[in-house]
Design an enzyme around this catalytic site. Structure first.
Site, PDB file in Angstrom:
ATOM      1  CG  ASP A  39      38.635  35.671  37.255  1.00  0.00           C
ATOM      2  OD1 ASP A  39      38.089  36.706  37.693  1.00  0.00           O
ATOM      3  OD2 ASP A  39      39.731  35.259  37.665  1.00  0.00           O
ATOM      4  CB  SER A 153      45.527  30.102  52.675  1.00  0.00           C
ATOM      5  OG  SER A 153      46.478  31.038  53.125  1.00  0.00           O
ATOM      6  CE1 TYR A 166      42.655  34.223  51.279  1.00  0.00           C
ATOM      7  CE2 TYR A 166      44.169  33.505  52.997  1.00  0.00           C
ATOM      8  CZ  TYR A 166      43.802  33.543  51.667  1.00  0.00           C
ATOM      9  OH  TYR A 166      44.572  32.918  50.724  1.00  0.00           O
ATOM     10  CB  ALA A 169      36.916  31.672  54.034  1.00  0.00           C
ATOM     11  CE  LYS A 170      41.673  30.684  50.413  1.00  0.00           C
ATOM     12  NZ  LYS A 170      41.154  30.081  49.154  1.00  0.00           N
TER      13      LYS A 170
END
Length: 312
Positions: A39, A153, A166, A169-170
């Site tokens: 991270d 997601s 998002y 990409a997901k």
């Protein structure tokens, strides 16, 4: 009954400094895994790195008697992806588990999102997944063992407004996981997708006061199962939300066949091929099975019998 554990296994977890990733790292560490806690420690948007974030999780694992190291490389570049995996190889000589959880959020609608904001999210979620999977795949294949868990997601499966970067990409996790599952089939490298929902810092600004319990710890056991040697599935999507665990999948209707079509005929047939009273679930080898099924209709002029239908 003996409790499952990860003794002797090495796990790399990206985005493991907070939220879901932290929960995964703490659980696997408590079950005996040696963990690379990756991270950079940035804010939700991905900027402002802070090396102490990953180290704090490492300290928790060490304090509980486990083994872990911190890594702050970014998944957003090929070099970063290789460095993250190499940290495991340099420290413990192997990598058994890869969980790609790293993510950032930059909202924006299709018509007005800035390219930098669009690209930043795609680079971390989607390209980041490829960078670490590509780096982990050779040592896993050579060892004849590996477990890869990619993070999608409900925003990637079903979409959501004002987060096109998002969502794209997901949804890309599905394609990557399917290919990795197929290419890993002959060497016991399994790849699956987790579709998690939990209240983390990414939920800032959302009214969660009426939500049921949705802490990251409710998702972590499902991810641990996907990462475990006993997990036999590959190329699947598993949802975990508020204590519910479920299989998600892409499906087809049986469809309608005729040897030639006009525009008007397609329009008139639409109610029949859109009817989802019967659903076909082709699974991991859906590429071949979709073609075989479709060719069968062309050969016989009707839908072939299937044994993997799902009534809806």
């Amino acid at each position: 009954m003996a409790m499952r554990n990860f003794k002797g296994r090495v796990a790399v977890i990206t985005g493991a400094g907070r939220g879901l990733g932290r929960a995964y790292a703490l659980l696997l560490g408590s079950l005996g895994a040696k963990v690379v806690v990756n991270d950079p420690g940035g804010a939700v948007r991905g900027d402002g790195p802070d090396a102490s974030i990953a180290q704090s999780v490492v300290d928790e694992i060490l304090a509980a008697g486990g083994e872990a190291i911190a890594n702050t490389d970014s998944v957003a570049t090929p070099e970063g992806g290789r460095a993250i995996v190499q940290a495991a190889l340099d420290t413990w000589g192997r990598i058994d588990v890869l969980i790609h959880n790293a993510g950032n959020v930059r909202y924006g609608k299709i018509r007005d999102i800035g390219y930098e904001d669009f690209r930043s999210v795609v680079d971390v979620h989607l390209m980041g997944a490829f960078h670490v999977v590509q780096a982990a795949f050779p040592p896993m294949q050579d060892a004849g063992y590996g477990r890869i868990v990619l993070t999608s997601s409900i925003g990637g499966i079903y979409g959501n407004k004002a987060c096109v970067n998002y969502g794209m990409a997901k949804s890309g996790m599905i394609g990557l996981a399917n290919v990795a599952a197929l290419e890993g089939e002959d060497c016991n490298v399994k790849c699956n997708v987790i579709v998690p929902s939990a209240v983390t810092r990414m939920a800032e600004g959302i009214d969660t006061s009426q939500y049921p319990p949705m802490e990251p710890g409710l998702v972590a056991p499902a991810v641990a199962w996907l990462a475990h040697e006993d997990c036999s599935i590959s190329g699947e999507m598993i949802a975990a939300i508020a204590g519910r665990v479920a299989r998600m999948f892409i499906a087809e209707t049986p469809g309608v066949y005729q040897p030639s079509w006009t525009l008007d005929e397609v329009a008139e047939a639409a109610p029949r091929f859109l009817d989802n009273a019967e659903i076909l679930d082709f699974g991991l080898h859906g590429h071949v099975d979709h073609i075989t099924y479709s060719f069968g209709m062309a050969t016989r002029g009707q839908a072939p019998l299937m044994n993997n239908t799902v009534d809806n």
